[in-house]
Design a protein around this motif. Structure first.
Motif, PDB file in Angstrom:
ATOM      1  N   ARG A 109       0.568  -0.684   0.037  1.00  0.00           N
ATOM      2  CA  ARG A 109      -0.377  -0.024  -0.027  1.00  0.00           C
ATOM      3  C   ARG A 109       0.742   1.329   0.244  1.00  0.00           C
ATOM      4  O   ARG A 109       0.490   2.097  -0.767  1.00  0.00           O
ATOM      5  CB  ARG A 109      -0.861  -0.077   0.954  1.00  0.00           C
ATOM      6  CG  ARG A 109      -2.327  -1.147   1.211  1.00  0.00           C
ATOM      7  CD  ARG A 109      -2.953   0.112   0.274  1.00  0.00           C
ATOM      8  NE  ARG A 109      -3.626  -1.025  -0.724  1.00  0.00           N
ATOM      9  CZ  ARG A 109      -4.188  -0.842  -2.257  1.00  0.00           C
ATOM     10  NH1 ARG A 109      -3.516  -0.145  -2.409  1.00  0.00           N
ATOM     11  NH2 ARG A 109      -4.128  -1.671  -2.983  1.00  0.00           N
ATOM     12  N   SER A 110       2.078   1.309   0.824  1.00  0.00           N
ATOM     13  CA  SER A 110       2.822   2.369   0.980  1.00  0.00           C
ATOM     14  C   SER A 110       3.358   2.885  -0.676  1.00  0.00           C
ATOM     15  O   SER A 110       3.922   3.359  -0.791  1.00  0.00           O
ATOM     16  CB  SER A 110       4.373   2.236   2.002  1.00  0.00           C
ATOM     17  OG  SER A 110       4.661   1.339   1.534  1.00  0.00           O
ATOM     18  N   ARG A 111       3.688   2.002  -1.675  1.00  0.00           N
ATOM     19  CA  ARG A 111       4.646   2.077  -2.886  1.00  0.00           C
ATOM     20  C   ARG A 111       3.327   2.322  -4.059  1.00  0.00           C
ATOM     21  O   ARG A 111       3.754   3.055  -4.491  1.00  0.00           O
ATOM     22  CB  ARG A 111       4.910   0.735  -3.006  1.00  0.00           C
ATOM     23  CG  ARG A 111       5.689   0.527  -4.771  1.00  0.00           C
ATOM     24  CD  ARG A 111       6.849   1.883  -4.140  1.00  0.00           C
ATOM     25  NE  ARG A 111       7.311   1.257  -6.071  1.00  0.00           N
ATOM     26  CZ  ARG A 111       8.462   2.081  -6.360  1.00  0.00           C
ATOM     27  NH1 ARG A 111       8.312   3.571  -5.721  1.00  0.00           N
ATOM     28  NH2 ARG A 111       8.793   2.609  -7.304  1.00  0.00           N
ATOM     29  N   ARG A 112       2.021   1.535  -3.892  1.00  0.00           N
ATOM     30  CA  ARG A 112       0.450   1.881  -4.487  1.00  0.00           C
ATOM     31  C   ARG A 112       0.085   2.909  -4.439  1.00  0.00           C
ATOM     32  O   ARG A 112      -0.753   2.942  -4.982  1.00  0.00           O
ATOM     33  CB  ARG A 112      -0.200   0.145  -4.964  1.00  0.00           C
ATOM     34  CG  ARG A 112       0.887  -0.763  -5.330  1.00  0.00           C
ATOM     35  CD  ARG A 112       0.468  -1.799  -5.705  1.00  0.00           C
ATOM     36  NE  ARG A 112      -1.115  -2.371  -5.649  1.00  0.00           N
ATOM     37  CZ  ARG A 112      -2.179  -2.852  -5.499  1.00  0.00           C
ATOM     38  NH1 ARG A 112      -1.345  -3.741  -4.792  1.00  0.00           N
ATOM     39  NH2 ARG A 112      -3.115  -2.528  -5.947  1.00  0.00           N
ATOM     40  N   GLY A 113      -0.722   3.536  -2.912  1.00  0.00           N
ATOM     41  CA  GLY A 113      -1.517   4.622  -3.425  1.00  0.00           C
ATOM     42  C   GLY A 113      -1.991   3.745  -1.858  1.00  0.00           C
ATOM     43  O   GLY A 113      -1.901   2.640  -2.380  1.00  0.00           O
ATOM     44  N   SER A 114      -2.995   4.719  -2.124  1.00  0.00           N
ATOM     45  CA  SER A 114      -4.404   4.130  -1.071  1.00  0.00           C
ATOM     46  C   SER A 114      -5.853   3.300  -2.317  1.00  0.00           C
ATOM     47  O   SER A 114      -5.338   3.713  -3.209  1.00  0.00           O
ATOM     48  CB  SER A 114      -5.349   5.007  -0.557  1.00  0.00           C
ATOM     49  OG  SER A 114      -5.663   6.269  -1.878  1.00  0.00           O
TER      50      SER A 114
END
Length: 123
Positions: A109-114
């Motif tokens: 999630r931190s790399r791909r966004g919300s």
């Protein structure tokens, strides 16, 4: 306030930990720099004298590490090279996906966004 290599060091922190705010310096390197500059490791950044600040600056110039802007530029050029040669890691960087083999179905999630919910997905 102490400013080294274009970075403001935080106030009222021990000098070893304050040096880690400079991009490219970790705790081990910071301890070595403080030791070579002959500064007490318990010294706070607010309590540094001008002579100690100059000694730190000289020690940072003498050390053979890429720091701050040079390191950021070096890393950026490496990522750009991976993108240009169209390798797997370059494609992952381009699509903002994890580069080093992590799973992406449920995590990252931190790399791909919300999360972006897809509407109208009924069976």
């Amino acid at each position: 306030m102490v400013r080294l290599l274009g970075t403001d060091l935080p106030r009222n922190k021990r000098i070893e930990y304050a040096l880690t705010y400079i991009h490219g310096i970790g705790l081990t390197s910071a301890k070595l720099i403080v030791k070579n500059a002959k500064i007490d490791s318990q010294t706070r950044t607010d309590d540094l004298t001008n002579e100690e600040t100059i000694a730190l600056r000289d020690e940072l110039e003498a050390i053979d590490l890429k720091l701050e802007g040079d390191l950021r530029r070096f890393n950026g050029l490496n990522i750009k090279r991976l993108n240009e040669i169209n390798c797997h890691r370059g494609k992952r960087h381009r699509n903002s996906l994890p580069v080093r083999g992590q799973r992406t179905r449920t995590n990252a999630r931190s790399r791909r966004g919300s999360k972006k919910t897809v509407t109208g997905k009924k069976k």
